[in-house]
Design an enzyme around this catalytic site. Structure first.
Site, PDB file in Angstrom:
ATOM      1  N   ASP A 164      10.769  50.514  57.080  1.00  0.00           N
ATOM      2  CA  ASP A 164       9.309  50.303  57.060  1.00  0.00           C
ATOM      3  C   ASP A 164       8.740  50.949  58.318  1.00  0.00           C
ATOM      4  O   ASP A 164       8.805  50.352  59.382  1.00  0.00           O
ATOM      5  CB  ASP A 164       9.034  48.797  57.007  1.00  0.00           C
ATOM      6  CG  ASP A 164       7.550  48.461  57.053  1.00  0.00           C
ATOM      7  OD1 ASP A 164       6.727  49.381  56.931  1.00  0.00           O
ATOM      8  OD2 ASP A 164       7.222  47.283  57.233  1.00  0.00           O
ATOM      9  N   GLU A 194      -0.169  51.015  61.816  1.00  0.00           N
ATOM     10  CA  GLU A 194      -0.259  50.323  60.518  1.00  0.00           C
ATOM     11  C   GLU A 194       0.105  48.855  60.653  1.00  0.00           C
ATOM     12  O   GLU A 194      -0.533  47.985  60.057  1.00  0.00           O
ATOM     13  CB  GLU A 194       0.654  51.001  59.492  1.00  0.00           C
ATOM     14  CG  GLU A 194       0.425  50.542  58.044  1.00  0.00           C
ATOM     15  CD  GLU A 194       1.223  49.314  57.645  1.00  0.00           C
ATOM     16  OE1 GLU A 194       0.973  48.784  56.545  1.00  0.00           O
ATOM     17  OE2 GLU A 194       2.095  48.845  58.420  1.00  0.00           O
ATOM     18  N   ASP A 217       4.858  53.518  51.141  1.00  0.00           N
ATOM     19  CA  ASP A 217       5.308  52.445  52.026  1.00  0.00           C
ATOM     20  C   ASP A 217       6.371  51.616  51.312  1.00  0.00           C
ATOM     21  O   ASP A 217       6.619  51.818  50.124  1.00  0.00           O
ATOM     22  CB  ASP A 217       4.115  51.567  52.447  1.00  0.00           C
ATOM     23  CG  ASP A 217       4.308  50.922  53.820  1.00  0.00           C
ATOM     24  OD1 ASP A 217       5.463  50.717  54.241  1.00  0.00           O
ATOM     25  OD2 ASP A 217       3.282  50.606  54.472  1.00  0.00           O
ATOM     26  N   HIS A 303      11.076  43.794  57.654  1.00  0.00           N
ATOM     27  CA  HIS A 303      10.801  43.259  58.998  1.00  0.00           C
ATOM     28  C   HIS A 303      12.002  42.520  59.585  1.00  0.00           C
ATOM     29  O   HIS A 303      11.847  41.514  60.289  1.00  0.00           O
ATOM     30  CB  HIS A 303       9.533  42.397  59.021  1.00  0.00           C
ATOM     31  CG  HIS A 303       8.285  43.238  58.906  1.00  0.00           C
ATOM     32  ND1 HIS A 303       7.042  42.810  59.313  1.00  0.00           N
ATOM     33  CD2 HIS A 303       8.100  44.496  58.434  1.00  0.00           C
ATOM     34  CE1 HIS A 303       6.147  43.765  59.084  1.00  0.00           C
ATOM     35  NE2 HIS A 303       6.768  44.791  58.540  1.00  0.00           N
TER      36      HIS A 303
END
Ligand code: CO
Ligand code: ZN
Length: 331
Positions: A164, A194, A217, A303
């Site tokens: 990401d 972003e 994305d 994440h």
């Protein structure tokens, strides 16, 4: 797909607001394929591919920045207290490593816990860079670090920090490299900031005023044990976004993407994401508005330092983007 390009991008340093190094990494891969390259005030790297004049103005956005941490305070004994840059989850922290712009490495850990299952908030975590006090501490308040972990490719199973959205950057770069001709004036924007609210893409879209905006994305999947319910899975092709928490994709653009995938025999899935958004949200509502959509790369463990994608999904995302950009876009 160029696996060496993936490795260079995902391992690069570039928390939101500190993307200079990522610009330097990406530039050599696009230089020979773009008609014009520029960097705007915020730091977005923009590569323009000129069309034959019969098409639309299209902005493709993939963000160069990554989540990270910023030092807020240094203790007398040289430990760093920090705050988040973007969506940093406390469960992902203890024992992981961060890296600052100058290469300084630090270990993240938490204060004592009452039980093994307790997880503290960020304010009860710290970073240890091996300093013995403020005087020999190599970093300062305000310094930013990204997470640090090397890339692994286990056949098609690709694992790294910052898939990401460096994997989105790979898709955009390879689509530009493969795009022989296009009716459209295409602006490939490698965007900044972003992860702190799609700020770079907002400025770029206000400047460019595109007719069509396509973000590339990652999106989460629902295919792991007891995951949140979601139809997207790994190895089922790119996900064409229908909506997320920040936008409803332009229905005509969704229809066109699906048609192009079907015509070219590219597998795809449809995405409804209940939390989070992408640069496409900013592009959609910038200036007079644009027809916006997203090609999402299905990604597990978003994440964390082990964001995971399938190389076949990445390859099919590149193919789908080339199909969309090389042919007329009727909305
Ligand atoms: Co993100
Ligand atoms: Zn992203």
């Amino acid at each position: 797909m160029n696996i060496e390009l993936v490795k260079q991008l995902v391992e690069g340093y570039g928390p939101s607001g500190f993307e200079d190094h990522m610009r330097d990494i990406i530039r050599p891969f696009i230089e020979d394929y773009a008609d014009e390259i520029s960097v705007d005030t915020m730091g977005n790297l923009i590569a323009r591919k000129e069309g034959d004049g019969s098409g639309l103005k299209v902005m493709v956005a993939a963000h160069m920045d990554e989540i990270g941490v910023m030092v807020t305070h240094i203790t007398e004994k040289g430990f760093l207290r920090f705050t988040n840059i973007g969506g940093v989850f406390p469960v992902t922290l203890a024992g992981n490593r961060v890296q600052f712009a100058d290469g300084t490495m630090g270990v993240v850990y938490s204060e004592k816990r009452e039980s093994r299952t307790e997880v503290h908030g960020l304010d009860k975590h710290y970073i240890d860079v091996g300093a013995t006090g403020r005087d020999d501490c190599p970093v300062s308040v305000g310094d930013a670090a990204g997470f640090y972990r090397s890339f692994r490719a286990q056949d098609d199973f690709l694992v790294a920090k910052s898939m990401d959205d460096r994997i989105g950057c790979v898709v955009a770069i390879e689509a530009l490299q493969r795009l022989e001709s296009t009716p459209h004036d295409v602006y490939f924007v490698f965007s900044v900031q972003e992860e702190v609210g799609t700020r770079g893409a907002e400025a770029a879209a206000n400047g460019l005023e595109p007719d069509v905006g396509i973000a590339i994305d990652v999106t989460t999947t629902g295919d792991t044990p007891e995951a949140a319910t979601m139809a997207v899975e790994l190895r089922a092709g790119p996900a064409i976004k229908v909506r997320d928490a920040g936008m409803i994709a332009h229905t005509g653009l969704v229809r066109l993407m699906r048609r192009r995938a079907e015509e070219a025999g590219i597998p795809y899935q449809l995405e409804v994401l209940e939390g989070g958004s992408t640069d496409a949200r900013s592009i959609q509502i910038a200036g007079p508005g644009a027809a916006a959509g997203v090609i999402s790369i299905p990604t597990r463990y978003v994440h964390t330092v082990s964001e995971t994608v399938d190389s076949g999904d990445v390859e099919n995302s590149i193919k789908l983007l080339v199909e969309v950009l090389s042919k007329p876009i009727e909305l």
